[in-house]
Design a protein around this motif. Structure first.
Motif, PDB file in Angstrom:
ATOM      1  N   CYS A 294      -5.163   2.840   0.495  1.00 18.26           N
ATOM      2  CA  CYS A 294      -4.745   1.440   0.339  1.00 18.26           C
ATOM      3  C   CYS A 294      -5.977   0.533   0.180  1.00 18.26           C
ATOM      4  O   CYS A 294      -7.016   0.771   0.800  1.00 18.26           O
ATOM      5  CB  CYS A 294      -3.950   1.027   1.571  1.00 18.26           C
ATOM      6  SG  CYS A 294      -3.597  -0.734   1.607  1.00 18.26           S
TER       7      CYS A 294
ATOM      8  N   GLY B  21       0.816  -1.214   0.000  1.00 21.43           N
ATOM      9  CA  GLY B  21       0.000   0.000   0.000  1.00 21.43           C
ATOM     10  C   GLY B  21       0.847   1.260   0.000  1.00 21.43           C
ATOM     11  O   GLY B  21       0.543   2.233  -0.696  1.00 21.43           O
TER      12      GLY B  21
ATOM     13  N   THR C  53      -6.628  -1.144  10.215  1.00 18.35           N
ATOM     14  CA  THR C  53      -5.836  -2.211   9.588  1.00 18.35           C
ATOM     15  C   THR C  53      -4.522  -2.532  10.301  1.00 18.35           C
ATOM     16  O   THR C  53      -3.968  -3.604  10.105  1.00 18.35           O
ATOM     17  CB  THR C  53      -5.492  -1.820   8.141  1.00 18.35           C
ATOM     18  OG1 THR C  53      -4.922  -0.517   8.158  1.00 18.35           O
ATOM     19  CG2 THR C  53      -6.697  -1.853   7.248  1.00 18.35           C
TER      20      THR C  53
ATOM     21  N   THR D  72       0.532  -5.889   8.062  1.00 18.70           N
ATOM     22  CA  THR D  72       0.630  -5.775   9.519  1.00 18.70           C
ATOM     23  C   THR D  72       0.704  -7.162  10.153  1.00 18.70           C
ATOM     24  O   THR D  72       1.550  -7.428  11.018  1.00 18.70           O
ATOM     25  CB  THR D  72      -0.619  -5.030  10.065  1.00 18.70           C
ATOM     26  OG1 THR D  72      -0.612  -3.718   9.520  1.00 18.70           O
ATOM     27  CG2 THR D  72      -0.631  -4.976  11.565  1.00 18.70           C
TER      28      THR D  72
ATOM     29  N   ALA E 116       5.875  -0.669   7.994  1.00 16.31           N
ATOM     30  CA  ALA E 116       5.555  -0.722   6.558  1.00 16.31           C
ATOM     31  C   ALA E 116       5.852   0.579   5.825  1.00 16.31           C
ATOM     32  O   ALA E 116       5.734   0.642   4.599  1.00 16.31           O
ATOM     33  CB  ALA E 116       4.091  -1.085   6.384  1.00 16.31           C
TER      34      ALA E 116
HETATM   35  S1  SF4 Z   1       0.158  -0.973   6.407  1.00 18.43           S
HETATM   36 FE1  SF4 Z   1      -1.491  -2.229   5.554  1.00 18.43          FE
HETATM   37  S2  SF4 Z   1      -3.229  -0.840   5.375  1.00 18.43           S
HETATM   38 FE2  SF4 Z   1      -1.412   0.447   5.650  1.00 18.43          FE
HETATM   39  S3  SF4 Z   1      -0.762   0.934   3.564  1.00 18.43           S
HETATM   40 FE3  SF4 Z   1       0.358  -0.924   4.180  1.00 18.43          FE
HETATM   41  S4  SF4 Z   1      -0.875  -2.652   3.409  1.00 18.43           S
HETATM   42 FE4  SF4 Z   1      -2.176  -0.816   3.412  1.00 18.43          FE
END
Ligand code: SF4
Length: 322
Positions: A136, A45, A203, A234, A305
């Protein structure tokens, strides 16, 4: 030597290993042993959001491009986008709704990966903004579940973090039919206990946080429909923390204090291993250098992330050199 390894391309969705030649080189030395936990660096994402923001700049040369809310929660990434020309309007320092109202018609805007309030779409449509929506797909899925429930006149309890932009986006769908549970902030739903409630979550929460909220909901509501889903990025990162090798004496989480998924990784590591391993969190190599890590022999290196692959590389090499 200039590298062109695929793992340095953030557009790839999963970052698996450090460069093999460097890992081999350092393993033959008496330096700290470092295991990168996988996956690391940008999630799908975040990579897509950055790509879209760069596309917005490219396609609108000479125009102002506004980023509504932090595209991703990482200062290094945000600084680099600002240098490329994006005008970032942070949700922390601005009322985003009011800001959007001040923009002239046909302005170019980028919505963040975490989703945005329903009312923003209304202004954007009235003012004919050119929109690049980086929301996302995992966030979209949860938001669209809530919208469907609201259409059916059903109640939804949202397990989330008060004030987080993703949470605000979810609550904005309906002030009557969507309520928050955030035990840490002391926020609880007020739906009557004999009414059916759907339950969905932000999320990037930890399983523990979701389960605590579920316990409360179970004990207060007789009829519930749990669809609470964390995003895959996550979930698998948290699982990799749970599997950290017993023999390691140091766990490093790379990420920003503003990143919920990075903070969750850190808190999880502290809960699971805080008694017998050193657990630290740092934005990048520069912050890592402030810790005295001289006595540690074996480290596990994880990242949230929204940590860039370059930031991860630099921290990895630094740890190997200790
Ligand atoms: S952490 Fe999860 S919800 Fe957030 S951008 Fe990345 S994949 Fe999407």
């Amino acid at each position: 030597m200039q590298r062109n390894l695929p793992y340095n391309d953030y557009r790839l969705k999963i970052y698996l290993t450090p460069p093999l030649d460097e890992a081999l080189f350092f393993n033959y030395n008496l330096f700290m042993e470092v295991t990168p936990l996988v996956p690391h660096s940008f999630c799908y994402g975040v990579a897509k959001a950055i790509e879209l923001a760069e596309k917005a700049i490219e396609e609108n040369k000479g125009k102002k491009v506004y980023l509504i809310g932090n595209l991703v929660h990482n200062e290094i990434v945000m600084d680099s986008l600002k240098k490329k020309g994006l005008i970032a309007i942070s949700e922390k320092e601005n009322d985003l709704y009011e800001f959007l109202q001040t923009l002239p018609p046909q302005s170019v805007i980028v919505f963040s990966a975490h989703g945005h309030c329903e009312s923003f779409d209304e202004i954007a449509s009235n003012k004919k903004f050119k929109i690049y929506d980086a929301t996302c797909s995992f966030v979209k899925e949860n938001l669209s579940f809530i919208k469907d429930a609201v259409k059916k006149n059903e109640n939804t309890i949202y397990i989330g973090k008060k004030g987080h932009i993703e949470c605000e986006a979810a609550l904005s769908i309906s002030h009557q039919k969507v309520e928050l549970i955030d035990k840490k902030s002391g926020v609880y739903p007020t739906f009557p206990c004999d009414e059916m409630v759907n339950v969905i979550c932000q999320t990037t929460l930890s399983l523990e946080e979701i389960n605590k909220a579920k316990d409360y909901i179970n004990s207060h509501y007789h009829k519930h429909n749990f669809v609470a889903q964390r995003c895959l990025a996550t979930e698998i990162r948290q699982r990799s923390i749970e599997k950290v090798d017993d023999s390691c004496d140091l766990i490093v989480i790379l990420g920003s204090q503003t990143s919920n998924n990075s903070l969750e990784l850190y808190e999880l590591a502290v809960r699971l291993f805080g008694k017998n391993k050193k657990v630290i969190m740092a934005l990048d190599k520069n912050e890592l250098e402030k810790f005295d890590l001289g006595g540690y022999k074996k480290a596990s290196l994880a990242s949230g992330a929204s940590t860039a692959p370059k930031t991860f590389d630099e921290a990895y090499k630094y740890l190997l050199s200790i």
